[in-house]
Design a protein around this motif. Structure first.
Motif, PDB file in Angstrom:
ATOM      1  N   GLN A  94      -5.469  -9.194   3.045  1.00 36.43           N
ATOM      2  CA  GLN A  94      -4.325  -8.957   3.916  1.00 36.43           C
ATOM      3  C   GLN A  94      -3.098  -8.548   3.104  1.00 36.43           C
ATOM      4  O   GLN A  94      -2.351  -7.649   3.493  1.00 36.43           O
ATOM      5  CB  GLN A  94      -4.032 -10.188   4.768  1.00 36.43           C
ATOM      6  N   ARG A  95      -2.888  -9.202   1.970  1.00 40.00           N
ATOM      7  CA  ARG A  95      -1.761  -8.842   1.103  1.00 40.00           C
ATOM      8  C   ARG A  95      -1.905  -7.410   0.607  1.00 40.00           C
ATOM      9  O   ARG A  95      -0.957  -6.633   0.631  1.00 40.00           O
ATOM     10  CB  ARG A  95      -1.682  -9.838  -0.062  1.00 40.00           C
ATOM     11  N   GLU A  96      -3.103  -7.049   0.166  1.00 38.76           N
ATOM     12  CA  GLU A  96      -3.343  -5.686  -0.311  1.00 38.76           C
ATOM     13  C   GLU A  96      -3.106  -4.667   0.804  1.00 38.76           C
ATOM     14  O   GLU A  96      -2.516  -3.607   0.566  1.00 38.76           O
ATOM     15  CB  GLU A  96      -4.772  -5.563  -0.845  1.00 38.76           C
ATOM     16  N   ALA A  97      -3.543  -4.969   2.018  1.00 41.71           N
ATOM     17  CA  ALA A  97      -3.340  -4.048   3.147  1.00 41.71           C
ATOM     18  C   ALA A  97      -1.853  -3.881   3.439  1.00 41.71           C
ATOM     19  O   ALA A  97      -1.393  -2.757   3.705  1.00 41.71           O
ATOM     20  CB  ALA A  97      -4.069  -4.562   4.379  1.00 41.71           C
ATOM     21  N   MET A  98      -1.091  -4.958   3.378  1.00 44.83           N
ATOM     22  CA  MET A  98       0.348  -4.875   3.625  1.00 44.83           C
ATOM     23  C   MET A  98       1.020  -4.004   2.572  1.00 44.83           C
ATOM     24  O   MET A  98       1.871  -3.166   2.897  1.00 44.83           O
ATOM     25  CB  MET A  98       0.962  -6.273   3.647  1.00 44.83           C
ATOM     26  N   GLU A  99       0.656  -4.204   1.318  1.00 50.45           N
ATOM     27  CA  GLU A  99       1.248  -3.398   0.239  1.00 50.45           C
ATOM     28  C   GLU A  99       0.860  -1.927   0.379  1.00 50.45           C
ATOM     29  O   GLU A  99       1.706  -1.046   0.242  1.00 50.45           O
ATOM     30  CB  GLU A  99       0.814  -3.940  -1.120  1.00 50.45           C
ATOM     31  N   ARG A 100      -0.410  -1.671   0.651  1.00 47.55           N
ATOM     32  CA  ARG A 100      -0.914  -0.298   0.771  1.00 47.55           C
ATOM     33  C   ARG A 100      -0.214   0.449   1.912  1.00 47.55           C
ATOM     34  O   ARG A 100       0.125   1.623   1.781  1.00 47.55           O
ATOM     35  CB  ARG A 100      -2.428  -0.332   0.996  1.00 47.55           C
ATOM     36  N   GLU A 101       0.015  -0.237   3.016  1.00 47.51           N
ATOM     37  CA  GLU A 101       0.610   0.389   4.201  1.00 47.51           C
ATOM     38  C   GLU A 101       2.132   0.273   4.246  1.00 47.51           C
ATOM     39  O   GLU A 101       2.767   0.829   5.142  1.00 47.51           O
ATOM     40  CB  GLU A 101       0.025  -0.245   5.471  1.00 47.51           C
ATOM     41  N   GLY A 102       2.720  -0.473   3.312  1.00 46.86           N
ATOM     42  CA  GLY A 102       4.157  -0.702   3.344  1.00 46.86           C
ATOM     43  C   GLY A 102       4.564  -1.509   4.566  1.00 46.86           C
ATOM     44  O   GLY A 102       5.647  -1.324   5.116  1.00 46.86           O
ATOM     45  N   ALA A 103       3.704  -2.415   4.984  1.00 43.84           N
ATOM     46  CA  ALA A 103       3.917  -3.187   6.214  1.00 43.84           C
ATOM     47  C   ALA A 103       4.595  -4.521   5.930  1.00 43.84           C
ATOM     48  O   ALA A 103       4.450  -5.090   4.850  1.00 43.84           O
ATOM     49  CB  ALA A 103       2.577  -3.433   6.904  1.00 43.84           C
ATOM     50  N   ASP A 104       5.334  -4.997   6.914  1.00 43.09           N
ATOM     51  CA  ASP A 104       5.979  -6.304   6.831  1.00 43.09           C
ATOM     52  C   ASP A 104       5.107  -7.405   7.410  1.00 43.09           C
ATOM     53  O   ASP A 104       5.402  -8.590   7.235  1.00 43.09           O
ATOM     54  CB  ASP A 104       7.311  -6.297   7.584  1.00 43.09           C
ATOM     55  N   ALA A 105       4.048  -7.025   8.129  1.00 44.98           N
ATOM     56  CA  ALA A 105       3.175  -8.009   8.767  1.00 44.98           C
ATOM     57  C   ALA A 105       1.764  -7.459   8.837  1.00 44.98           C
ATOM     58  O   ALA A 105       1.530  -6.255   8.723  1.00 44.98           O
ATOM     59  CB  ALA A 105       3.681  -8.335  10.177  1.00 44.98           C
ATOM     60  N   CYS A 106       0.834  -8.374   9.033  1.00 45.05           N
ATOM     61  CA  CYS A 106      -0.578  -8.012   9.117  1.00 45.05           C
ATOM     62  C   CYS A 106      -1.247  -8.950  10.110  1.00 45.05           C
ATOM     63  O   CYS A 106      -1.024 -10.168  10.078  1.00 45.05           O
ATOM     64  CB  CYS A 106      -1.219  -8.144   7.740  1.00 45.05           C
ATOM     65  N   PHE A 107      -2.071  -8.405  10.985  1.00 45.70           N
ATOM     66  CA  PHE A 107      -2.754  -9.197  11.999  1.00 45.70           C
ATOM     67  C   PHE A 107      -4.237  -8.851  11.953  1.00 45.70           C
ATOM     68  O   PHE A 107      -4.607  -7.688  11.854  1.00 45.70           O
ATOM     69  CB  PHE A 107      -2.172  -8.858  13.387  1.00 45.70           C
TER      70      PHE A 107
END
Length: 136
Positions: free
Chosen positions: A100-113
């Motif tokens: 989830q952390r990697e996905a947030m960093e990759r997408e530049g996202a503030d949240a992940c669900f």
């Protein structure tokens, strides 16, 4: 889960703690907010020590607090920039937090669900696939 009361059993909570401790993401912190008596909180702390879970602690809450207040206490206690809600019956793959952390960093996202997950109802021995991407 106790069939009579609908409450999580101590074994379920210990399993959730163990699953959190097994996470591969190194920058994790476990904060357990508990309304339990001192002996109960001490038993949780002892279990955390036995499992060698680093950066984990138990915070005392006044009995009768709302779920929202308990979650806010957790946010107030958290030291890191990312918070993950981990319920007392959660059991996730050891790579969950890291991915989830990697996905947030990759997408530049503030949240992940999580858009899909498995839900196991132990007392009924049933497993369900929850998929939030499907309509209806």
């Amino acid at each position: 889960m106790d069939k009579r009361t609908g409450e999580e059993t101590p074994e379920t909570l210990l399993g959730a703690i163990r699953c959190f401790g097994d996470q591969t993401h190194s920058e994790r912190e476990l904060i357990i907010v508990s309304e339990g008596e001192r002996d109960y909180r001490t038993a949780l702390e002892r279990y955390i020590d036995q499992q060698a879970i680093e950066r984990a602690r138990v915070v005392r809450a006044e009995p009768g607090a709302t779920l929202g207040h308990l979650r806010n206490m957790t946010l107030d206690e958290a030291a890191g920039p990312i918070v993950c809600q981990w319920d007392d019956d959660d059991c996730s793959h050891p790579n969950r937090l890291a991915e989830q952390r990697e996905a947030m960093e990759r997408e530049g996202a503030d949240a992940c669900f999580l858009i899909d997950h498995l839900q196991y109802l132990e007392q009924d021995r049933l497993i369900f696939w929850i998929d939030w991407t499907m309509s209806g």
